[in-house]
Design a protein around this motif. Structure first.
Motif, mmCIF file in Angstrom:
data_model
loop_
_atom_site.group_PDB
_atom_site.id
_atom_site.type_symbol
_atom_site.label_atom_id
_atom_site.label_comp_id
_atom_site.label_asym_id
_atom_site.label_seq_id
_atom_site.Cartn_x
_atom_site.Cartn_y
_atom_site.Cartn_z
ATOM 1 N N ILE A 12 -3.925 7.141 -0.692
ATOM 2 C CA ILE A 12 -2.937 7.357 0.364
ATOM 3 C C ILE A 12 -1.579 7.663 -0.250
ATOM 4 C CG2 ILE A 12 -1.790 6.323 2.367
ATOM 5 C CD1 ILE A 12 -4.235 4.554 2.744
ATOM 6 N N ARG A 13 -0.908 8.683 0.229
ATOM 7 C CA ARG A 13 0.395 9.066 -0.322
ATOM 8 C C ARG A 13 1.440 7.993 -0.028
ATOM 9 N NH1 ARG A 13 1.829 14.713 2.228
ATOM 10 N NH2 ARG A 13 1.476 13.411 4.079
ATOM 11 N N ASP A 14 2.428 7.894 -0.918
ATOM 12 C CA ASP A 14 3.486 6.896 -0.751
ATOM 13 C C ASP A 14 4.167 7.007 0.606
ATOM 14 O OD1 ASP A 14 3.123 5.693 -3.219
ATOM 15 O OD2 ASP A 14 4.554 7.000 -4.238
ATOM 16 N N GLU A 15 4.468 8.244 1.019
ATOM 17 C CA GLU A 15 5.155 8.416 2.299
ATOM 18 C C GLU A 15 4.293 7.975 3.475
ATOM 19 O OE1 GLU A 15 4.221 12.697 0.789
ATOM 20 O OE2 GLU A 15 4.666 10.710 -0.068
ATOM 21 N N ASP A 16 2.981 8.146 3.340
ATOM 22 C CA ASP A 16 2.078 7.711 4.412
ATOM 23 C C ASP A 16 1.972 6.187 4.444
ATOM 24 O OD1 ASP A 16 1.573 10.305 5.249
ATOM 25 O OD2 ASP A 16 -0.138 10.557 3.907
ATOM 26 N N MET A 17 1.985 5.570 3.278
ATOM 27 C CA MET A 17 1.973 4.105 3.237
ATOM 28 C C MET A 17 3.218 3.535 3.905
ATOM 29 S SD MET A 17 -0.725 2.667 1.917
ATOM 30 C CE MET A 17 -0.071 1.060 1.487
ATOM 31 N N LYS A 18 4.351 4.164 3.637
ATOM 32 C CA LYS A 18 5.594 3.697 4.259
ATOM 33 C C LYS A 18 5.569 3.909 5.764
ATOM 34 C CE LYS A 18 8.357 4.303 0.091
ATOM 35 N NZ LYS A 18 9.433 5.052 -0.602
#
Length: 219
Positions: free
Chosen positions: A9-15
């Motif tokens: 999962i991409r960092d921006e999606d995790m955030k």
């Protein structure tokens, strides 16, 4: 969650997931040793565990990592302790939760144990492994929890770095006991008579454990 999933999962999606309301994730790390992870067919590597753990922390979520003392057996006990500590030092999770190895008959590891291909650690070996593990946890602010009935030392808990010496002291106290007294504690703990080492100071509890040892002929 699984490290394998989180790592993709991409960092921006995790955030974004965090902003949507998910504020806590539990991951079964089990071990930081690639040899142990491969042996139990965990389907993940140490590097992936670290990547996933850091990703959760960077997203601002609370992270609990579960560690399984004894999972490496006798052959990989030291590596299991050292590599797991190293992985957690890099992740610095909010919580490290100990879950002592159990081998139910439905598990593939049970057959390997029965056939002698997996040599399970004794309680004494497990104590030494946990001590080595804790001694090598460094530079973290995690809370260690021993909140499971199978754990031999329920009181080995605390926050790093300030409580590290007291956790080490508990394990060393057990390891420095006479073998007969170690055995009494092990039996008493498994019976539910003892929860912590200090419970051995209770004459009533101690007598119950010693009586069982005598009856079973194990001291």
């Amino acid at each position: 969650a699984r490290s394998h999933t989180i790592a993709r999962i991409r960092d921006e999606d995790m955030k974004a997931i965090r902003e949507a309301g998910l504020n806590r994730i539990h991951i079964g790390l089990e071990s930081g040793s690639d040899a142990v992870l491969q042996m139990v067919r965990k389907g993940v590597t140490k590097a992936t565990h670290i990547k996933a753990g850091i990703r959760v922390r960077n997203a601002g979520m609370e992270l609990s990592e579960y560690v399984m003392p004894g999972l490496g057996g006798q052959d990989l006990s030291e590596e299991h302790a050292l590599e797991t500590a190293d992985a957690l030092n890099q992740i610095n999770p909010d919580f490290i939760r100990l879950r002592t190895l159990a081998i139910p008959s439905r598990a593939e590891l049970f057959q390997e144990h029965q056939e002698g291909r997996f040599r399970k650690c004794t309680d004494l070996m497990m104590a030494k492994e946990i001590l080595l593990f804790i001694e090598n946890l460094d530079g973290i602010t995690s809370v260690l929890k021993s909140d499971h009935i199978l754990n031999l030392f329920q009181e080995v808990e605390g926050t790093f770095p300030q409580d590290k010496p007291s956790m080490i002291n508990i394990l060393k106290t057990f390891l420095e006991m006479e073998p007969e007294r170690q055995c009494v504690y092990q039996v008493g703990r498994r019976m539910g008579v003892f929860s912590v080492l200090k419970d051995m100071e209770s004459p009533r509890r101690l007598e119950r454990a010693e009586k069982t040892c005598r009856e079973l002929g194990i001291t």
